[in-house]
Design an enzyme around this catalytic site. Structure first.
Site, PDB file in Angstrom:
ATOM      1  CG  HIS A 169      -2.216   0.733   0.992  1.00 11.05           C
ATOM      2  ND1 HIS A 169      -2.439   1.551  -0.097  1.00 11.05           N
ATOM      3  CD2 HIS A 169      -3.364   0.782   1.722  1.00 11.05           C
ATOM      4  CE1 HIS A 169      -3.649   2.065  -0.029  1.00 11.05           C
ATOM      5  NE2 HIS A 169      -4.241   1.612   1.070  1.00 11.05           N
ATOM      6  CG  ASP A 179      -3.032   5.023  -4.145  1.00 11.39           C
ATOM      7  OD1 ASP A 179      -2.346   4.923  -3.103  1.00 11.39           O
ATOM      8  OD2 ASP A 179      -2.943   5.983  -4.947  1.00 11.39           O
TER       9      ASP A 179
END
Length: 425
Positions: A396, A400
């Site tokens: 992450h 995204d």
């Protein structure tokens, strides 16, 4: 003998016979005046590997043929087999089993000619020489029983009967015999044992890398499900023609590998990686997909290079070749180096659901699972379809949620309808 060396001093002539330690040192350095002896060294490793552990397949005194494996060197990534350069007999092992070696380290001494000396194990297993049993000497005749004497005419005297009662113990003084407590009796078949096995270098490296991934990456997993009806129908319809032309079985892995390459081109961030040293994002214009393969020694991930330019037949052929090398433990370091994305297929073991762990330094991994019939809603009606759950674990820090979800939806659309690849939708 060749091992005897003459030391000359001005006053005398001494014969120096080396000890066993000196003999081993002599083996390590050279094979002077013994043209029938070969010292085999550790082969060169890849640039990313510096050392390994030796696992011997042969013992001293064993006869080996040319190219027969004498030992394996377990490294962090794979095992390197060391064959005999010529036929002969193992004369000395210069490194203990499990010992660490570097490139060029002497491993063993091979004698190319001569009768093979028996190893200790062979000597122990050899039956003892047959010895003729000694001739049994005749047993002496048993002595005749003593002659019966005359029958006595008088009986022996009878002892007088005492009127005193016999000495007896009271019942309370007799200690009754009691059974052992139930807890002290071990029930049958309850033996509990344990044994320890040293963790090999590959398993140690796998554990280290997976823990590094947890400590470094901000891992998050997103899920989706794939209707496998169309891909199953396509496989059933074309598998015979595919097998006849390419001599390969058409499986589902090629469809997912090709779908992943298509999705990676659509979402280049999933194919990228963070360079923690320079704090830069490295985008690749090539796609090298690692396919996780389970072996008895651990999980290995051989790499398919330039998947974006492959068709289904190329993918199936490369997977078959790498899988065969993995089963034979013949994967080289070059077969596993690199890789921009990984696919792990737990469905072959019957997995229903799971979250894979990123294979660093990559940024994402796709987890495939088993195909099971489930009721699903199709155009307002409930139908039973062959369904598969898929999972994408991603870093992450770089990817995204939107990119991860779109990537997984792209894979879903290609597998459910392969015509999307032709239309580039």
């Amino acid at each position: 003998m060749c091992l005897d060396r003459v030391l000359i001093v001005p006053s005398a002539l001494f014969l120096y016979r080396p000890s066993s330690t000196d003999a081993i040192r002599f083996y390590r350095t050279s094979a002077v005046c013994r043209q029938d002896v070969v010292t085999v060294n550790t082969p060169a490793f890849a640039e990313s590997v510096t050392e390994g552990d030796v696992r011997w397949e042969k013992a001293v005194g064993d006869a080996v043929s040319e190219d027969e494996v004498v030992c394996e060197i377990e490294t962090d990534k794979t095992s390197v087999q060391v064959p005999a350069p010529t036929a002969g007999v193992i004369e000395a092992l210069l490194v203990p089993d499990g010992g660490k070696v570097e490139s060029g380290t002497p491993l063993f001494v091979l004698r190319k000619s001569g009768a093979a000396p028996k190893s200790k194990a062979a000597e122990a297993a050899a039956p003892p020489p047959s010895v003729a049993p000694p001739t049994a000497s005749p047993q002496p005749a048993s002595a005749p029983p003593p002659a019966a004497g005359p029958i006595p005419t008088t009986l022996p005297p009878v002892p007088p009967v005492s009127s005193q009662p016999l000495e007896t113990k009271p019942v309370s003084a007799v200690k009754p015999t009691t059974a052992a407590p139930v807890s002290e009796v071990a029930p049958a078949g309850s033996a509990r044992t344990e044994h320890r096995v040293k963790m090999n270098r590959m398993r140690q490296r796998i554990a280290q890398r997976l823990k590094e991934a947890q400590n470094t990456c901000a891992m998050l997993t997103t899920f989706n499900e794939v209707d496998m009806s169309n891909i199953q129908q396509m496989r059933t319809q074309h598998k015979d023609a595919f097998l006849k032309k390419h001599t390969l079985k058409l499986g589902f892995m090629s469809a997912f590998v090709k779908a992943a390459a298509f999705a990676l081109q659509d979402q280049p961030a999933v194919n990228a990686v963070i360079d923690d040293t320079t704090k830069e994002i490295v985008y690749r214009d090539y796609i090298d997909i690692s396919v996780a393969v389970s072996t008895p020694r651990g999980l290995v991930v051989p790499v398919l290079r330039n998947v974006e330019s492959m068709n289904f037949a190329d993918i199936e052929r490369t997977i078959a070749e790498l899988g065969e090398k993995a089963r034979k433990n013949e994967l080289a370091i070059e077969d596993m180096d690199g890789g921009t994305f990984t696919i792990s297929n737990g469905g072959v073991f019957g997995s229903l659901f799971g979250t894979p762990i990123i294979n660093p330094p990559q940024s994402a991994i796709l987890g495939m699972h088993g195909i099971f019939d489930r009721p699903v809603a199709i155009s307002g009606k409930v139908e039973v379809r062959p369904m598969m759950y898929v999972a994408l674990t991603y870093d992450h820090r770089l990817i995204d949620g939107r990119e991860a979800v779109l990537f997984l939806r792209k894979i879903k659309s290609v597998v459910e309808d392969p015509r999307v690849l032709l239309l580039d939708l």
